[in-house]
Every structure is written in C-alpha cells, then in structure tokens.
Scaffold this active site. Structure first.
Site, PDB file in Angstrom:
ATOM      1  N   HIS A 100      37.831  35.362  52.019  1.00  0.00           N
ATOM      2  CA  HIS A 100      36.477  35.564  52.133  1.00  0.00           C
ATOM      3  C   HIS A 100      35.679  34.459  52.537  1.00  0.00           C
ATOM      4  O   HIS A 100      35.906  33.447  52.207  1.00  0.00           O
ATOM      5  CB  HIS A 100      35.823  36.240  50.759  1.00  0.00           C
ATOM      6  CG  HIS A 100      36.363  37.307  49.924  1.00  0.00           C
ATOM      7  ND1 HIS A 100      37.495  37.175  49.271  1.00  0.00           N
ATOM      8  CD2 HIS A 100      36.205  38.648  50.102  1.00  0.00           C
ATOM      9  CE1 HIS A 100      37.794  38.250  48.738  1.00  0.00           C
ATOM     10  NE2 HIS A 100      36.847  39.050  49.041  1.00  0.00           N
ATOM     11  N   ASP A 103      34.630  32.160  49.773  1.00  0.00           N
ATOM     12  CA  ASP A 103      35.589  31.227  48.991  1.00  0.00           C
ATOM     13  C   ASP A 103      35.689  30.111  49.471  1.00  0.00           C
ATOM     14  O   ASP A 103      36.210  29.002  48.750  1.00  0.00           O
ATOM     15  CB  ASP A 103      37.028  32.095  49.274  1.00  0.00           C
ATOM     16  CG  ASP A 103      37.063  33.439  48.873  1.00  0.00           C
ATOM     17  OD1 ASP A 103      36.474  33.856  48.135  1.00  0.00           O
ATOM     18  OD2 ASP A 103      38.179  34.225  49.401  1.00  0.00           O
ATOM     19  N   GLU A 231      40.195  48.610  52.792  1.00  0.00           N
ATOM     20  CA  GLU A 231      40.731  48.605  51.573  1.00  0.00           C
ATOM     21  C   GLU A 231      40.423  49.414  50.667  1.00  0.00           C
ATOM     22  O   GLU A 231      39.394  49.304  49.873  1.00  0.00           O
ATOM     23  CB  GLU A 231      40.804  46.989  51.229  1.00  0.00           C
ATOM     24  CG  GLU A 231      41.768  47.053  49.856  1.00  0.00           C
ATOM     25  CD  GLU A 231      41.780  45.402  49.473  1.00  0.00           C
ATOM     26  OE1 GLU A 231      41.682  44.562  50.304  1.00  0.00           O
ATOM     27  OE2 GLU A 231      41.730  45.189  48.140  1.00  0.00           O
ATOM     28  N   ASP A 306      41.343  46.635  37.068  1.00  0.00           N
ATOM     29  CA  ASP A 306      42.319  45.968  37.988  1.00  0.00           C
ATOM     30  C   ASP A 306      42.758  44.724  37.526  1.00  0.00           C
ATOM     31  O   ASP A 306      41.977  43.704  37.605  1.00  0.00           O
ATOM     32  CB  ASP A 306      41.313  45.838  39.176  1.00  0.00           C
ATOM     33  CG  ASP A 306      42.218  45.670  40.515  1.00  0.00           C
ATOM     34  OD1 ASP A 306      43.187  46.024  40.423  1.00  0.00           O
ATOM     35  OD2 ASP A 306      41.291  45.411  41.720  1.00  0.00           O
ATOM     36  N   ASP A 308      45.236  42.870  38.528  1.00  0.00           N
ATOM     37  CA  ASP A 308      45.765  42.038  39.507  1.00  0.00           C
ATOM     38  C   ASP A 308      46.919  40.965  38.961  1.00  0.00           C
ATOM     39  O   ASP A 308      46.709  39.764  39.266  1.00  0.00           O
ATOM     40  CB  ASP A 308      44.458  40.965  39.962  1.00  0.00           C
ATOM     41  CG  ASP A 308      43.589  41.987  40.906  1.00  0.00           C
ATOM     42  OD1 ASP A 308      44.071  43.012  41.711  1.00  0.00           O
ATOM     43  OD2 ASP A 308      42.583  41.534  41.139  1.00  0.00           O
ATOM     44  N   ASP A 338      47.189  39.609  46.256  1.00  0.00           N
ATOM     45  CA  ASP A 338      45.852  39.651  45.737  1.00  0.00           C
ATOM     46  C   ASP A 338      46.283  39.767  44.418  1.00  0.00           C
ATOM     47  O   ASP A 338      46.168  40.773  43.670  1.00  0.00           O
ATOM     48  CB  ASP A 338      45.144  40.971  46.393  1.00  0.00           C
ATOM     49  CG  ASP A 338      43.876  40.876  46.131  1.00  0.00           C
ATOM     50  OD1 ASP A 338      43.441  39.981  45.399  1.00  0.00           O
ATOM     51  OD2 ASP A 338      43.012  41.594  46.449  1.00  0.00           O
TER      52      ASP A 338
HETATM   53  C1  XUL Z   1      39.336  43.511  44.644  1.00  0.00           C
HETATM   54  C2  XUL Z   1      40.033  43.202  46.054  1.00  0.00           C
HETATM   55  C3  XUL Z   1      39.318  42.241  46.933  1.00  0.00           C
HETATM   56  C4  XUL Z   1      39.811  42.557  48.482  1.00  0.00           C
HETATM   57  C5  XUL Z   1      39.077  41.344  49.305  1.00  0.00           C
HETATM   58  O1  XUL Z   1      39.707  44.508  43.954  1.00  0.00           O
HETATM   59  O2  XUL Z   1      41.194  43.741  46.247  1.00  0.00           O
HETATM   60  O3  XUL Z   1      40.036  41.097  46.639  1.00  0.00           O
HETATM   61  O4  XUL Z   1      41.267  42.400  48.602  1.00  0.00           O
HETATM   62  O5  XUL Z   1      37.778  41.674  49.257  1.00  0.00           O
HETATM   63 CO    CO Z   2      42.571  43.382  47.657  1.00  0.00          CO
END
Ligand code: XUL
Ligand code: CO
Length: 438
Positions: A100, A103, A231, A306, A308, A338
């Site tokens: 991003h 970032d 996304e 989420d 992740d 991610d």
């Molecule tokens: C948030 C997510 C983000 C996108 C990019 O859930 O996945 O990191 O991938 O903005």
């Molecule tokens: Co993402």
C-alpha cells in the site's frame, strides 16, 4: 545489513532436511505439468504485515522488533524499512512483493506532501528492484486507516473524502505503473456500512461504481497494462462490506459495465468469513471469467475475524489448487502471503519460518493437484456425471431445439423415468486425501 541479514539465502533441501530455514518441498525449478513451480506460484510477500506491522492488537502495543516504525515515519525510517524488506525478499528467494502507498512512504500531512513522499520512496524502491530483480505484483492505496475514511472512501457521505481518495489512488496507480506492477488492487476496506439506519445503499453503490470507472479510465489514460482487481471481503472493519464475495462483486461489476475491466483478488480467509469455501470462490471467479490473483492465508475456525495466519494445511488447499491448475494458472496474478506473525513471534527468523512453511504448503498442494490431474480419476467422475449433456439428447436441449412444452411432451411420450446415480462424493474426497503425500 538489516534485521534479516543473519540468514543465508533459503534453499531447497528436500523432504529429509532438518534445517528450519530450508524449503522441503518448494523447488522452484521443478516442473509441474510443463511449467516451473516458481512460474505457477508467482510467490509474493506483502509489505504491510511483514514490515509495517509492529505486532499491536486492540488490547496491546507492538511486540515485534521493527525499529523503522513509529508515530511519524521519516524518509530515513522508510528507507531503513525498504532495506529490510528487500533484504528479506532476496534471502527468501521469492520474485514479488505487494504494498500500500502508506506502507512504504514517510508520513505526510497534506496530499501534496503525500505525493512527494511517495515519489521519494518510489525512487528508492525502483533502485532496489533493479538491483535485486524483484518485481511488483501489485500496488494499492490504503483508504481505510486514516480517520477521514471512517465512513468509507468512494462510499463516503462526503464528496471531499471521495476526492481525497481519488488523489491517493491516482498517485499510487501511477507509481505502480512506473514500477512495472502487474496488477492494481482495490480492497474495499470501509466501503460498506456500520448501520443501515444512516446509510443510502443505492447512492453509495452508484458512487462506488463511479469511482471504479474513474480508476479504470485512468488506467487506460496512463497506459497501465496491469489488471485492476477488487478484493472481496464480507465484513471487518465494517459490519457489511459491499464487495462481500465473488458473486456479489461480479453483479456489481456488471451493473456498472466493468466486468470486462476488473477481476478479483481472492483471499482465503475472506472467503471463509463469507461462509464460503476458498475453492468455491476460485470456482466462481473462473466461472464468471474474473479470476485474477490470490491472497494466501488462513483463519481460525473458532474465531469469527480475520486472523491472517500463514497457511499450513496442504490437503485443505488442494481442491482450490486443483481448480487453479486446471485453469492454467495466473495471467498477471500471484500467490501473495497476506498473512502475519503471531505477537509472540519476536525472533527475526520467525518471519522466514512462517513464509517457508506457507510456501511449502502451497508446493505440497500443487504437487497433490498435479497427481490428481495425471491420475484422471477425479476428472472421470465428473465426466461420467455429466455425460448425458454431451449426448445427442442433452445437446438438443441446449441447442434450443425444444421449448418447455415440446420438451415436456417428449418426456411424457417416452415415459421418462430417470434413476438416481451415485455422486461419488466419498470417492472424490478420498482421491484428494490420498494425493497429499508430499
Ligand atoms: C484486509 C486485506 C488487505 C488487502 C489490501 O483484510 O486483505 O490487506 O489485501 O488492502
Ligand atoms: Co488481502
């Protein structure tokens, strides 16, 4: 020298290796159905979780050693971060990164300063890309962290916020183009609502459609050859996000005439949060012709948010990988991790180990999918199941030779009495399970 310099470049050492810092399965030059493993997977490390997240959560402060982070990021800090990021990427041996705008760049107070700071870090990144041969899978704008975006960006009730977001996207889309980025992603972070009581859905969707059309127009104006990707995610941070899943995104794209211009970046745990299997989302995107790229991670089945986490279950991944393999794989997309560390993973090596384990998981699933394709047992189940539709009668129905009444007459006259046939689900599942032996 950087935080990540203590590690020698990560190598493939094979299944028997006892080295934590080696690939056991991912062998980048190994051929899989005529293509190198590396070319199938197009592995990508994300800037935000790996280098721009200090390990904070809603209950506590950052835990991870990330000396380049702070309330205000200077150009020197941004450069230190870029040093660490490119050092890590080169040692890990993956070809791509994704980021991003915010970032990577120094903090900015005004839009003008935002553009200038982004340009300064662009120059640093461009030089590092040239030196390391690392490539940009995608760029994106962070249109969700700053308080101005609390009510959304393109779907904000305030046109000034819409315009601010447009400026941010224009900057980073142009940077992505100049850096040779292969895609541009829009994740609708706060494009949704917290309560319907204050929300005009139709107005917000129309403005979101307008925003996306402007992005696509600009892409063509500047000659960006990459793919624009949306996304999907059903919720978090908002109660409801407009891009809830692939099918909803496809309907949105069709409504605003963008279905030939925009594809999807599918994230594993966004699918599961939407109550869908990851492979369902891949299958849907392929069916609609909008499959683009993948954000790789996993959730925790007992948490409704989420998390992740890095993927670690190849068998779970195999059905999706099979669809991916059968479709011929990516055009401009890639597998982007991610995924983030847990807060106690404060050892710099933990970031390597997390990625290595995730990459080996993908490699295992890829090899399992290859086995399934070569064995043709699963393909045969599907072929037999639908065989009637390639026969004369099935073809006649589909060619429009019948209408409802003539088809009904035919069914009555020939006294049709179709019998149930086995769907062979257990066989299909056992084929998946037995293929995961790598
Ligand atoms: C948030 C997510 C983000 C996108 C990019 O859930 O996945 O990191 O991938 O903005
Ligand atoms: Co993402």
């Amino acid at each position: 020298m950087s935080l990540f310099s203590d590690v020698a470049p990560i190598r493939f050492e094979g299944a028997d290796s006892t080295n934590d810092l080696a690939f056991r399965v991912y062998d980048k030059d190994r051929m899989v159905l005529g293509k190198r493993m590396a070319d199938w997977l197009r592995l990508t490390v994300c800037y935000w979780h790996s280098f721009n997240w200090p390990g904070n959560d809603i209950f506590g402060a950052g835990t991870l050693p990330r000396p380049w982070l702070g309330d205000r990021v200077t150009q020197a800090m941004a450069e230190q971060k870029a040093d660490a990021a490119f050092d890590f990427l080169s040692r890990l041996g993956v070809p791509y990164f994704a980021f991003h705008d915010v970032d990577a760049m120094a903090s900015a107070d005004t839009l003008e300063e935002h553009g200038a700071n982004l340009k300064r870090i662009e120059a640093v990144i461009a030089e590092k890309m040239a030196k390391t041969k690392l490539k940009l899978l995608w760029g994106t704008a962070n249109l969700f962290s700053h308080p101005r975006y609390a009510g959304g960006a393109a779907t904000s009730p305030d046109p000034d916020v819409f315009a601010f977001a447009a400026a941010q996207v224009r900057y980073i889309l142009e940077v992505t183009n100049r850096l040779g980025g292969e895609n541009y992603v829009l994740w609708g972070g706060r494009e949704g609502y917290d309560t319907l009581l204050n929300t005009d859905i139709k107005g917000e969707l129309d403005r979101y459609g307008r925003f996306l059309s402007m992005v696509v127009e600009h892409k063509h104006k500047i000659g960006f050859k990459g793919t624009i990707l949306i996304e999907p995610k059903p919720f978090e941070p908002t109660k409801h996000q407009y891009d809830r899943d692939v099918a909803v995104v496809y309907a949105f794209l069709q409504r605003y005439g963008l279905e030939k211009e925009v594809r999807v970046n599918i994230e594993v745990n966004h699918a599961t949060l939407a109550g869908l299997d990851f492979e369902h989302e891949i299958a849907a995107a392929l069916a609609y012709g909008i499959f683009g790229s993948i954000d790789m991670n996993r959730g925790d089945p007992r948490n409704g948010w989420d998390t992740d986490q890095f993927p670690n279950n190849a068998q779970e991944m195999t059905p999706a990988m099979l669809l991916f393999l059968q479709s011929g794989g990516f055009t401009t997309g890639g597998f982007n991790f991610d995924a983030k560390l847990r807060r106690q993973s404060v050892d710099p090596n933990d970031l390597y180990i997390a990625h290595i384990a995730g990459i080996d998981t993908l490699a295992r699933a890829l090899l399992a999918a290859e086995t399934i394709v070569n064995e043709k047992r699963l393909a045969k189940v599907q072929q037999d199941r639908y065989a009637g539709w390639s026969g004369a009668f099935g073809k006649k129905i589909l060619s429009g030779e019948y209408n409802l009444s003539s088809l009904a007459d035919h069914a009555v006259k020939t006294n049709l009495d179709p019998k149930p046939k086995s769907g062979k689900q257990e066989l299909c599942e056992s084929i998946i399970a037995s293929s995961c032996k790598f």
